[in-house]
Design an enzyme around this catalytic site. Structure first.
Site, PDB file in Angstrom:
ATOM      1  N   GLU A 113       5.642 -10.033 -11.628  1.00 52.43           N
ATOM      2  CA  GLU A 113       4.443  -9.263 -11.305  1.00 52.43           C
ATOM      3  C   GLU A 113       3.600  -9.053 -12.556  1.00 52.43           C
ATOM      4  OE1 GLU A 113       5.470  -5.561  -9.464  1.00 52.43           O
ATOM      5  OE2 GLU A 113       6.777  -6.500  -7.975  1.00 52.43           O
ATOM      6  N   GLU A 180      -0.530  -9.471  -2.810  1.00 51.72           N
ATOM      7  CA  GLU A 180      -0.092  -8.362  -1.963  1.00 51.72           C
ATOM      8  C   GLU A 180      -1.207  -7.327  -1.836  1.00 51.72           C
ATOM      9  OE1 GLU A 180       3.775  -6.777  -2.860  1.00 51.72           O
ATOM     10  OE2 GLU A 180       3.429  -4.933  -1.742  1.00 51.72           O
TER      11      GLU A 180
HETATM   12  N1  MHF Z   1      10.140  -2.167   3.566  1.00 51.06           N
HETATM   13  C1  MHF Z   1       9.325  -2.539   2.578  1.00 51.06           C
HETATM   14  N2  MHF Z   1       8.281  -3.324   2.869  1.00 51.06           N
HETATM   15  C2  MHF Z   1       7.424  -3.732   1.895  1.00 51.06           C
HETATM   16  O1  MHF Z   1       6.476  -4.485   2.212  1.00 51.06           O
HETATM   17  C3  MHF Z   1       7.666  -3.308   0.547  1.00 51.06           C
HETATM   18  C4  MHF Z   1       8.789  -2.499   0.307  1.00 51.06           C
HETATM   19  N3  MHF Z   1       9.588  -2.117   1.331  1.00 51.06           N
HETATM   20  N4  MHF Z   1       9.081  -2.085  -0.956  1.00 51.06           N
HETATM   21  C5  MHF Z   1       8.367  -2.655  -2.076  1.00 51.06           C
HETATM   22  C6  MHF Z   1       6.961  -2.834  -1.744  1.00 51.06           C
HETATM   23  C7  MHF Z   1       6.175  -1.575  -1.491  1.00 51.06           C
HETATM   24  N5  MHF Z   1       5.166  -2.035  -0.586  1.00 51.06           N
HETATM   25  C8  MHF Z   1       4.159  -1.268   0.005  1.00 51.06           C
HETATM   26  C9  MHF Z   1       4.387   0.034   0.361  1.00 51.06           C
HETATM   27  C10 MHF Z   1       3.407   0.779   0.985  1.00 51.06           C
HETATM   28  C11 MHF Z   1       2.160   0.219   1.255  1.00 51.06           C
HETATM   29  C12 MHF Z   1       1.108   1.037   1.936  1.00 51.06           C
HETATM   30  O2  MHF Z   1       1.392   2.073   2.501  1.00 51.06           O
HETATM   31  N6  MHF Z   1      -0.152   0.598   1.943  1.00 51.06           N
HETATM   32  C13 MHF Z   1      -1.267   1.258   2.611  1.00 51.06           C
HETATM   33  C14 MHF Z   1      -2.562   0.884   1.894  1.00 51.06           C
HETATM   34  C15 MHF Z   1      -3.341   2.084   1.455  1.00 51.06           C
HETATM   35  C16 MHF Z   1      -4.733   1.691   0.979  1.00 51.06           C
HETATM   36  O3  MHF Z   1      -5.594   1.466   1.869  1.00 51.06           O
HETATM   37  O4  MHF Z   1      -4.964   1.578  -0.244  1.00 51.06           O
HETATM   38  C17 MHF Z   1      -1.369   0.778   4.070  1.00 51.06           C
HETATM   39  O5  MHF Z   1      -2.061   1.423   4.850  1.00 51.06           O
HETATM   40  O6  MHF Z   1      -0.743  -0.241   4.413  1.00 51.06           O
HETATM   41  C18 MHF Z   1       1.929  -1.095   0.892  1.00 51.06           C
HETATM   42  C19 MHF Z   1       2.937  -1.844   0.273  1.00 51.06           C
HETATM   43  C20 MHF Z   1       5.377  -3.418  -0.255  1.00 51.06           C
HETATM   44  N7  MHF Z   1       6.787  -3.617  -0.502  1.00 51.06           N
HETATM   45  C1  KIV Z   2       7.118  -7.707  -0.598  1.00 51.04           C
HETATM   46  C2  KIV Z   2       7.538  -8.908  -1.389  1.00 51.04           C
HETATM   47  C3  KIV Z   2       6.367  -9.761  -1.766  1.00 51.04           C
HETATM   48  C4  KIV Z   2       8.344  -8.537  -2.592  1.00 51.04           C
HETATM   49  O1  KIV Z   2       7.975  -8.711  -3.731  1.00 51.04           O
HETATM   50  C5  KIV Z   2       9.658  -7.905  -2.362  1.00 51.04           C
HETATM   51  O2  KIV Z   2      10.178  -7.955  -1.226  1.00 51.04           O
HETATM   52  O3  KIV Z   2      10.196  -7.358  -3.325  1.00 51.04           O
HETATM   53 MG    MG Z   3       9.136  -7.613  -5.145  1.00 51.89          MG
END
Ligand code: MHF
Ligand code: KIV
Ligand code: MG
Length: 264
Positions: A113, A180
């Site tokens: 990253e 992402e």
């Molecule tokens: N179960 C899981 N799924 C994932 O995709 C994931 C993980 N864990 N752990 C590591 C990261 C953390 N991730 C995340 C966690 C939360 C959001 C999230 O809540 N995003 C908001 C965006 C807010 C905005 O508009 O800026 C959303 O509404 O999706 C996104 C990626 C992706 N990755």
């Molecule tokens: C969400 C993906 C891209 C990742 O980096 C992970 O699973 O750790």
């Molecule tokens: Mg990762």
């Protein structure tokens, strides 16, 4: 036929969307690869979904190595990508040593990253035979710098910078780019701008490939569900069929739909 970086390049050339999923153990690796998923990611997301931490930062090299070796034994022909954990590539020397350990455990590619500061690291890995995926946009190892899991590249200046960084990292030797949580139009621009295959998560339908955390696509999200998550098990009767449905919907670009996508 086993999937290689050449397979991913051919998909990009032909405009055929390919799929990736996380796996952390041999059983899932076998089921996911037999369902036709092209890339298996040993994600540092395991720190959240397996270990129950609230970020990916506590994950260690030993843990990713262990899960990579489990996945390698179950895998039936997918390309195995392993996340390099937080600070395991803080210096070029550390990156070389730690990437070597992941490759010995069965990875075919490592994922890091970051942005332009990774150029020397990617060049050094690439020159020594380690394929690299550069992860841009919402890089969860930067959650404390971002102040949360927030969509990246929303204003034009940040968008231009991300395009620049993607181009520079491919120039340095990155074989794959992962985006992402970026607005779909920006992900489309980056996908056009670089020769390397681009994998998206929360980056719209116009990237070359898609990835999800396997727990999420089986409806096993705990806590708040990110916008890009879809439960494929809800539409079918088995884990195997849910994963096959994901592969199919990625291939025909019905996933991700508008509802899973961030706009400009
Ligand atoms: N179960 C899981 N799924 C994932 O995709 C994931 C993980 N864990 N752990 C590591 C990261 C953390 N991730 C995340 C966690 C939360 C959001 C999230 O809540 N995003 C908001 C965006 C807010 C905005 O508009 O800026 C959303 O509404 O999706 C996104 C990626 C992706 N990755
Ligand atoms: C969400 C993906 C891209 C990742 O980096 C992970 O699973 O750790
Ligand atoms: Mg990762």
């Amino acid at each position: 036929m086993a999937v290689t970086i050449n397979t991913l390049r051919e998909y990009k050339q032909k405009g055929e969307a390919f799929s990736a999923l996380t796996s952390y153990d041999a059983t899932f690796a076998q089921i996911v690869s037999e369902a036709g998923v092209d890339v298996i990611l040993i994600g540092d997301s395991l720190g959240m979904v397996l270990q129950g931490n609230d970020s990916t930062l506590p994950v260690t090299m030993d843990e990713i190595v262990y899960h990579t070796s489990c996945v390698a034994k179950g895998n039936r022909g997918a390309l195995i990508m392993a996340d390099m954990p937080f600070m395991s590539y803080g210096t070029v020397e550390a990156a070389l040593e730690n990437a070597a350990e992941l490759m010995r455990a069965g990875a075919h590619m490592v994922k890091l990253e970051g942005t332009d500061w990774m150029k020397d690291t990617i060049e050094a890995l690439s020159e020594r035979g380690v394929p690299v995926c550069a992860h841009l946009g919402l890089t969860p190892q930067f959650v404390n710098k971002f102040g949360g899991y927030k969509v990246q590249g929303r204003d034009e200046k940040a968008a231009e910078l991300m395009i620049e960084h993607a181009c520079e990292l491919v120039e340095a030797g990155a074989d794959v780019i992962l985006l992402e949580c970026v607005p779909a139009p920006l992900a489309a621009r980056i996908t056009q701008a670089v020769r390397a295959p681009v994998i998206g998560i929360g980056a719209g339908a116009d990237t070359d490939g898609q990835v999800l955390v396997v727990h999420d696509m089986l409806g096993l999200t705990t806590g708040r569900k990110p916008r890009f998550v879809k439960n494929f098990l809800a539409e079918t009767d088995s884990v195997q069929n849910a994963i096959k449905a994901y592969v199919e919907q990625v291939r025909n670009r019905t996933f991700p739909a508008e509802e899973h996508t961030f706009k400009a």
